[in-house]
Write an enzyme that holds these catalytic residues in place. Structure first.
Site, mmCIF file in Angstrom:
data_model
loop_
_atom_site.group_PDB
_atom_site.id
_atom_site.type_symbol
_atom_site.label_atom_id
_atom_site.label_comp_id
_atom_site.label_asym_id
_atom_site.label_seq_id
_atom_site.Cartn_x
_atom_site.Cartn_y
_atom_site.Cartn_z
ATOM 1 N N CYS A 116 63.415 -16.235 27.025
ATOM 2 C CA CYS A 116 64.268 -16.904 26.041
ATOM 3 C C CYS A 116 65.726 -16.479 26.217
ATOM 4 O O CYS A 116 66.630 -17.319 26.241
ATOM 5 C CB CYS A 116 63.754 -16.598 24.631
ATOM 6 S SG CYS A 116 64.589 -17.520 23.323
ATOM 7 N N CYS A 117 65.971 -15.171 26.382
ATOM 8 C CA CYS A 117 67.342 -14.686 26.590
ATOM 9 C C CYS A 117 67.902 -15.223 27.910
ATOM 10 O O CYS A 117 69.096 -15.541 28.000
ATOM 11 C CB CYS A 117 67.389 -13.161 26.603
ATOM 12 S SG CYS A 117 67.442 -12.387 24.979
ATOM 13 N N CYS B 115 70.527 -12.762 17.629
ATOM 14 C CA CYS B 115 69.920 -13.989 17.105
ATOM 15 C C CYS B 115 69.036 -13.661 15.897
ATOM 16 O O CYS B 115 68.408 -12.596 15.840
ATOM 17 C CB CYS B 115 69.067 -14.633 18.180
ATOM 18 S SG CYS B 115 70.005 -15.265 19.581
ATOM 19 N N CYS C 295 65.388 -12.345 16.224
ATOM 20 C CA CYS C 295 65.229 -11.087 16.969
ATOM 21 C C CYS C 295 66.050 -9.944 16.377
ATOM 22 O O CYS C 295 66.264 -8.924 17.029
ATOM 23 C CB CYS C 295 65.623 -11.292 18.425
ATOM 24 S SG CYS C 295 64.633 -12.543 19.259
ATOM 25 N N CYS D 220 69.816 -7.845 26.142
ATOM 26 C CA CYS D 220 69.511 -9.266 26.319
ATOM 27 C C CYS D 220 69.615 -9.697 27.771
ATOM 28 O O CYS D 220 69.175 -10.789 28.124
ATOM 29 C CB CYS D 220 70.453 -10.117 25.472
ATOM 30 S SG CYS D 220 72.189 -9.806 25.812
HETATM 31 FE FE1 SF4 Z 1 65.977 -15.942 22.268
HETATM 32 FE FE2 SF4 Z 1 65.887 -13.761 20.719
HETATM 33 FE FE3 SF4 Z 1 67.155 -13.702 23.115
HETATM 34 FE FE4 SF4 Z 1 68.183 -15.070 21.043
HETATM 35 S S1 SF4 Z 1 67.890 -12.812 21.200
HETATM 36 S S2 SF4 Z 1 68.061 -15.780 23.139
HETATM 37 S S3 SF4 Z 1 66.301 -15.895 20.049
HETATM 38 S S4 SF4 Z 1 64.952 -13.954 22.705
#
Ligand code: SF4
Length: 227
Positions: free
Chosen positions: A114-115, A197, A200, A223
């Protein structure tokens, strides 16, 4: 050896004890419009410093689509009140498009992926037009950041990376905010000393490691923007 590597190494020696504004002024003089400042909008300190040293400078905010409303509000207030040029960097896919391809809540199942999709890819894409980028990393934030130089060569991107507030303590940051009337993300007053985010980031208790609320319980600590 890359010219930028030589420039970074020489500048790091010369600017090791320089103030943050002096570092940013050198960067502006050296790189002109090919300099960009990144900002997480936990507070407006780095954009405020950059506005003083390099009025009109590009400031990049990575809009993952998962930010707290308070963070978006801080971004908008910073952009409206400082002489900077805000760039809102967005991922290739909206959250809905990502959900359709990878399933909902990828952040819970594979936060690294996701990151990579929502932070690292947009950062790399937007940085590609610049020669130097600025971060708000501070050495005391985490063991992974303890050796951060003020100026370094970012070999992965063939860029100069500047960390002008690397030596700052939390007290230094608080004093700068206080003395200069810098905007602060309201979540900082609500138990979120480190803000990422929304899915998280958790509140931390007073006295706890400020970054312990980030990806809590997953073992993830960065991240990927700086690693
Ligand atoms: Fe995705 Fe969490 Fe990374 Fe944001 S911090 S990009 S929601 S995994």
């Amino acid at each position: 050896m890359s010219d930028l590597k030589t420039i970074a190494e020489e500048a790091n020696e010369r600017l090791a004890d320089a103030s943050a504004v002096e570092v940013l002024a050198w960067a502006r003089e050296t790189f002109g419009d090919e300099l960009v400042v990144t900002a997480s909008m936990a507070d407006g300190a780095l954009p405020h410093l950059a506005a003083e040293a390099a009025p009109g400078v590009d400031v990049l905010f990575i809009d993952t689509g998962y930010h707290f409303a308070e963070t978006i509000g801080t971004r908008d207030a910073v952009a409206a009140t400082l002489p900077i040029h805000l760039i809102n960097a967005t991922p290739q896919q909206t959250v809905a498009e990502q959900d359709a391809e990878y399933g909902e809540k990828l952040h819970d199942r594979d936060p690294n992926k996701c990151c990579a999709l929502r932070k690292v890819e947009p950062l790399n894409r937007y940085l590609s037009g610049y020669k130097a980028w600025v971060t708000g990393i501070r050495r005391e934030e985490a063991p992974t950041r303890a050796n951060t130089p003020v100026v370094e060569y970012d070999a992965k991107r063939d860029m100069v990376k500047l960390n002008p507030i690397a030596p700052w303590t939390q007290e230094d940051l608080d004093a700068y905010i206080q003395d200069n009337g810098v905007l602060v993300n309201l979540l900082q007053y609500d138990g979120y000393p480190s803000i990422g985010c929304e899915p998280c980031t958790q509140r931390v208790a007073p006295g706890e490691d400020p970054r312990s609320g980030r990806w809590a319980g997953t073992g993830k600590v960065e991240c990927g923007l700086h690693t």
